[in-house]
Every structure is written in C-alpha cells, then in structure tokens.
Design an enzyme around this catalytic site. Structure first.
Site, PDB file in Angstrom:
ATOM      1  N   ASP A  73     -11.866  17.543  26.425  1.00 29.41           N
ATOM      2  CA  ASP A  73     -12.657  16.103  26.275  1.00 29.41           C
ATOM      3  C   ASP A  73     -11.775  15.264  27.101  1.00 29.41           C
ATOM      4  O   ASP A  73     -10.367  15.317  27.393  1.00 29.41           O
ATOM      5  CB  ASP A  73     -12.314  15.733  24.932  1.00 29.41           C
ATOM      6  CG  ASP A  73     -13.370  14.508  24.569  1.00 29.41           C
ATOM      7  OD1 ASP A  73     -14.289  14.278  25.624  1.00 29.41           O
ATOM      8  OD2 ASP A  73     -13.146  13.698  23.914  1.00 29.41           O
TER       9      ASP A  73
ATOM     10  N   ASN B  27     -25.064  17.091  24.416  1.00 29.28           N
ATOM     11  CA  ASN B  27     -24.502  16.758  25.905  1.00 29.28           C
ATOM     12  C   ASN B  27     -25.871  16.769  26.574  1.00 29.28           C
ATOM     13  O   ASN B  27     -25.931  16.123  27.740  1.00 29.28           O
ATOM     14  CB  ASN B  27     -23.651  17.693  26.512  1.00 29.28           C
ATOM     15  CG  ASN B  27     -22.258  17.697  26.109  1.00 29.28           C
ATOM     16  OD1 ASN B  27     -21.455  18.557  25.949  1.00 29.28           O
ATOM     17  ND2 ASN B  27     -21.946  16.240  25.591  1.00 29.28           N
TER      18      ASN B  27
HETATM   19  C1  FPP Z   1     -15.950  16.197  27.812  1.00 25.75           C
HETATM   20  O1  FPP Z   1     -15.624  15.101  28.649  1.00 25.75           O
HETATM   21  C2  FPP Z   1     -16.167  17.661  28.823  1.00 25.75           C
HETATM   22  C3  FPP Z   1     -17.475  18.133  28.810  1.00 25.75           C
HETATM   23  C4  FPP Z   1     -18.651  17.717  28.283  1.00 25.75           C
HETATM   24  C5  FPP Z   1     -17.504  19.447  29.692  1.00 25.75           C
HETATM   25  C6  FPP Z   1     -16.326  20.125  29.877  1.00 25.75           C
HETATM   26  C7  FPP Z   1     -16.415  21.188  30.761  1.00 25.75           C
HETATM   27  C8  FPP Z   1     -15.384  21.869  31.725  1.00 25.75           C
HETATM   28  C9  FPP Z   1     -14.101  21.289  31.646  1.00 25.75           C
HETATM   29  C10 FPP Z   1     -15.727  23.020  32.567  1.00 25.75           C
HETATM   30  C11 FPP Z   1     -16.840  23.873  32.038  1.00 25.75           C
HETATM   31  C12 FPP Z   1     -16.425  25.038  32.824  1.00 25.75           C
HETATM   32  C13 FPP Z   1     -17.028  26.220  32.327  1.00 25.75           C
HETATM   33  C14 FPP Z   1     -16.926  27.333  33.242  1.00 25.75           C
HETATM   34  C15 FPP Z   1     -18.011  26.564  31.230  1.00 25.75           C
HETATM   35  P1  FPP Z   1     -16.560  13.929  28.789  1.00 25.75           P
HETATM   36  O2  FPP Z   1     -17.360  14.064  29.905  1.00 25.75           O
HETATM   37  O3  FPP Z   1     -17.081  13.756  27.276  1.00 25.75           O
HETATM   38  O4  FPP Z   1     -15.259  12.902  28.883  1.00 25.75           O
HETATM   39  P2  FPP Z   1     -15.222  11.468  28.419  1.00 25.75           P
HETATM   40  O5  FPP Z   1     -15.391  11.467  26.836  1.00 25.75           O
HETATM   41  O6  FPP Z   1     -14.142  11.077  29.002  1.00 25.75           O
HETATM   42  O7  FPP Z   1     -16.509  10.954  28.793  1.00 25.75           O
END
Ligand code: FPP
Length: 255
Positions: free
Chosen positions: A31, A79
């Site tokens: 996250d 998401n």
């Molecule tokens: C949450 O951060 C992260 C995600 C929803 C995506 C995570 C995915 C990856 C790190 C790469 C995935 C790769 C593969 C190979 C499946 P956020 O966007 O919710 O962050 P925020 O809370 O700061 O907005």
C-alpha cells in the site's frame, strides 16, 4: 512446497536473520503507491511502477532468506472503483512482471499461485497468469501467491457455496463441515496461514485481505510507503516477528 519449519533453526544470511522462529508464510498489503506518486507531483501510475520495483526486490530478498511462501495483495475486488486509466495500468502489471521475471522465478524454483476471481480479469491478464501457474506449477521452492481481484469476504462466501453444493451432492455430510474443510475450499487451500502480515503506508487495517487466514497472524505496520519499502524494512519485520510470543489462545510459551 518447501517444508514448513525448514528455514527455522538454519542460519540464513548471517548477521541479517537467523536462529529460531523464522516465519514460513509472509503476507504483504502493498500500500501507498498513490501517495508516493502524489508527494512527487507524479501520476498515480508512477507509484504503481515503483511499487512493482519494490515487489521484485522483496521477492528476491524473501527467496534469499528461505521464506516458504509470500502472499502479495496486488488488486482487491474494491479496486475496480478506481479511474479506468489506473485500473487498465494495474491490469497490465501481472503480464509485465511475468514477462520480465518469469525466467528468474524458474531459475529460483519459485512456484506462482493466484488467489482471486481470475475469470473477471481482462483475457490478456488471465492468460499471463495462467501461463505462469502452469509453467511454475512443478517448482518446489518458495510459493509466490498473488491476490488479484481478491476479496476476503467473497472468498469465504465462495467456499461456503462450494461446500453447500457438495453437501447437496452427498459428497460431504453436514457434520463434515469444520474449520479444516472450509480452509480447503479457500484459494489458499494448499498454503498454511500467514505467520506474519506486513502493511506499509501507515494504514492500520487488514482491508478485506485473507480474513479467514489471518486469525492468528502477527501484524506488522510501518509508515513507509510501499515504493520506499526496502529489504531492511522486511528484515526488521521478520526480526520483530522472531521476538514475539505466539500463543494461539494458549498461555505464555517463551521463557
Ligand atoms: C495500493 O496502493 C496498491 C495497489 C492497489 C497496487 C499494488 C500493485 C503493485 C505494487 C504491483 C502489482 C504487480 C503485480 C505483478 C501483480 P494505493 O494505490 O492504494 O496507494 P494509496 O493508498 O497511497 O493511494
């Protein structure tokens, strides 16, 4: 799958971790990508790109440490509510990751698993994941379990429906229904529950991740955002875990 407890007691990466009580299965809620990008005036997808670099680093580190299984929360059933551009980008990441890393995963004998409703993913994403599941299917080393289009509550409902169907077909009797049976109908059927859950980014919640499996998992939080998360954070989480006394409802077990 590597044997549970195999890593324990062996000195891995001397001076880094070693000794007793090494977690077999570590789960991570990756996250903070969006906030990382916003702090730098970048689009959110730049954060996810960096998040993927962290993922690659931590998979390498977990493998080097002899961790048995790593579960990574990559995309939740919630998401889909994000802007289409971001969702499209996130959907392309498994394919990109596997294109880049699959040979290395094979060399390391890593086996990929996936948890989630894969049927709802774009066909290219599904195909990339399915190919990786097949290609790595016979590997015997670390399990790398990606939770994609995953929701903990819907996973439990799905398991209950599966069991009900099998009860109706006469394959199970009502009295066969137990915790073990339900666990066998989860996406993680062949995995032991996580020993340790790591969540970066300062959020202190489990966000519908592995609700059943986390019942006795040790939780570890850091304010560091996932793109800034390093091997040192990972090692610190493991060291903190090693110092904890897991009682599973029993009384104190450590001297
Ligand atoms: C949450 O951060 C992260 C995600 C929803 C995506 C995570 C995915 C990856 C790190 C790469 C995935 C790769 C593969 C190979 C499946 P956020 O966007 O919710 O962050 P925020 O809370 O700061 O907005």
């Amino acid at each position: 799958m590597p044997e549970k407890g195999k890593a324990a007691g062996k000195s891995l990466l001397p001076g880094k971790i070693g000794g007793e009580n090494i977690p077999f299965h570590i789960a991570i809620i990756m996250d903070g990508n969006g906030r990382w990008a916003r702090k730098r005036g970048l689009p959110r997808i730049a954060g996810h790109k960096r998040g993927m670099d962290t993922l690659i680093k931590i998979v390498t580190c977990a493998h080097a440490l002899g961790i048995g299984a790593l579960s990574l929360y990559a995309f939740s059933t919630e998401n889909w509510k994000r802007p289409a551009l971001e969702v499209d980008f996130l959907m392309r990441l498994p394919e990109e990751y596997l294109r880049k890393e699959l040979d290395r995963l094979m060399e390391k004998d890593i086996r990929i698993l996936a948890a989630g409703e894969l049927g709802q993913l774009p066909s290219r994403t599904q195909l990339a994941i399915e190919e990786a599941l097949i290609k790595t299917g016979k590997n015997k080393g670390m399990i790398l379990n990606f939770a994609v289009n995953y929701g903990g509550r819907s996973e439990i409902i799905r398991a209950i429906k599966d069991i009900l169907l099998l009860v109706r077909k006469g394959q199970y009797r009502e009295e066969d229904i137990s915790e073990d049976l339900l666990a066998k109908h989860l996406y993680t059927a062949n995995l032991p529950d996580p020993d340790l859950l790591i969540r970066p980014s300062g959020e202190v919640r489990v966000s519908n991740f592995m609700l059943w499996q986390l019942a006795y998992t040790e939780l570890w939080f850091t304010d560091t955002l996932w793109p800034d998360f390093t091997e040192e954070h990972f090692l610190q989480a493991i060291r903190d875990y090693q110092a904890r006394d897991r009682r599973f409802g029993n009384i104190q077990t450590k001297a």
